[in-house]
Design a protein around this motif. Structure first.
Motif, PDB file in Angstrom:
ATOM      1  N   LEU A  44       0.838  -1.190   0.000  1.00  0.00           N
ATOM      2  CA  LEU A  44       0.000   0.000   0.000  1.00  0.00           C
ATOM      3  C   LEU A  44       0.878   1.246   0.000  1.00  0.00           C
ATOM      4  N   ASP A  47      -3.609   5.811   0.449  1.00  0.00           N
ATOM      5  CA  ASP A  47      -4.963   5.479   0.892  1.00  0.00           C
ATOM      6  C   ASP A  47      -5.676   6.810   1.103  1.00  0.00           C
ATOM      7  N   LEU A  63      -7.189   3.513  -3.201  1.00  0.00           N
ATOM      8  CA  LEU A  63      -5.955   2.936  -2.671  1.00  0.00           C
ATOM      9  C   LEU A  63      -5.027   2.586  -3.834  1.00  0.00           C
ATOM     10  N   SER A 130      -7.323  -8.882   0.681  1.00  0.00           N
ATOM     11  CA  SER A 130      -6.139  -8.797  -0.170  1.00  0.00           C
ATOM     12  C   SER A 130      -6.568  -9.263  -1.555  1.00  0.00           C
ATOM     13  N   ILE A 146      -5.556  -5.149   3.629  1.00  0.00           N
ATOM     14  CA  ILE A 146      -6.130  -3.873   4.044  1.00  0.00           C
ATOM     15  C   ILE A 146      -7.509  -4.128   4.643  1.00  0.00           C
ATOM     16  N   ARG A 147      -7.943  -3.223   5.485  1.00  0.00           N
ATOM     17  CA  ARG A 147      -9.295  -3.341   6.053  1.00  0.00           C
ATOM     18  C   ARG A 147     -10.242  -2.474   5.249  1.00  0.00           C
TER      19      ARG A 147
END
Length: 148
Positions: A44, A47, A63, A130, A146-147
């Motif tokens: 990442l 974001d 993102l 993911s 990532i959430r």
């Protein structure tokens, strides 16, 4: 008593006194199914956006994941408990894109990239996610978790 017998006794003791929960075993088996040891990791880098804390719905979140020679850009739009992902692989390439999520079996949500590298993944559950992109040339790219 030799080392093997000692270890067998220790395993049996833990099996009786403190067994591994079934959910932990299932998660461990799922993680093995998700393995992609030869995949390039796209980490990442940016974001941006997303709803304010405590607000349902709201603007899309953008993102950007990068790895050597490739970028994966995604836009995530909330839809209740689900998410919709619009993405793009740069440089464009033909690939199968798969969502990795604890509540999804391998191959549960997939999409093919278009010739321009664009893809769309509807109905993605919220939580840790993911993406793995299996390129037609046999290589793979996996994004960091990532959430959503």
């Amino acid at each position: 008593m030799n080392d093997d017998e000692l270890m067998a006794g220790v395993r049996e003791t833990f099996r009786i006194l403190d067994p591994v929960p079934a959910a932990v075993l299932a998660a461990a088996r799922a993680s093995i199914a998700w393995r992609a040891p030869a995949a390039r990791l796209a980490e990442l880098e940016h974001d941006r956006g997303g709803p304010a804390a405590g607000v349902r719905g709201g603007p899309a979140r953008t993102l950007t994941f990068t790895c050597p020679d490739a970028t994966v850009e995604i836009e995530v739009t909330p839809d209740g408990r689900l998410r919709e992902i619009h993405g793009r692989l740069v440089p464009s390439a033909e690939a199968l894109v798969e969502v990795r999520h604890r509540d999804l079996p391998p191959g549960g949500i997939t999409a093919r990239t278009e010739p321009e590298g664009m893809f769309w993944l509807p109905r993605v559950p919220a939580g840790l996610v993911s993406l793995i992109l299996r390129l037609d040339d046999g290589t793979s790219i996996v994004t960091s978790w990532i959430r959503l």
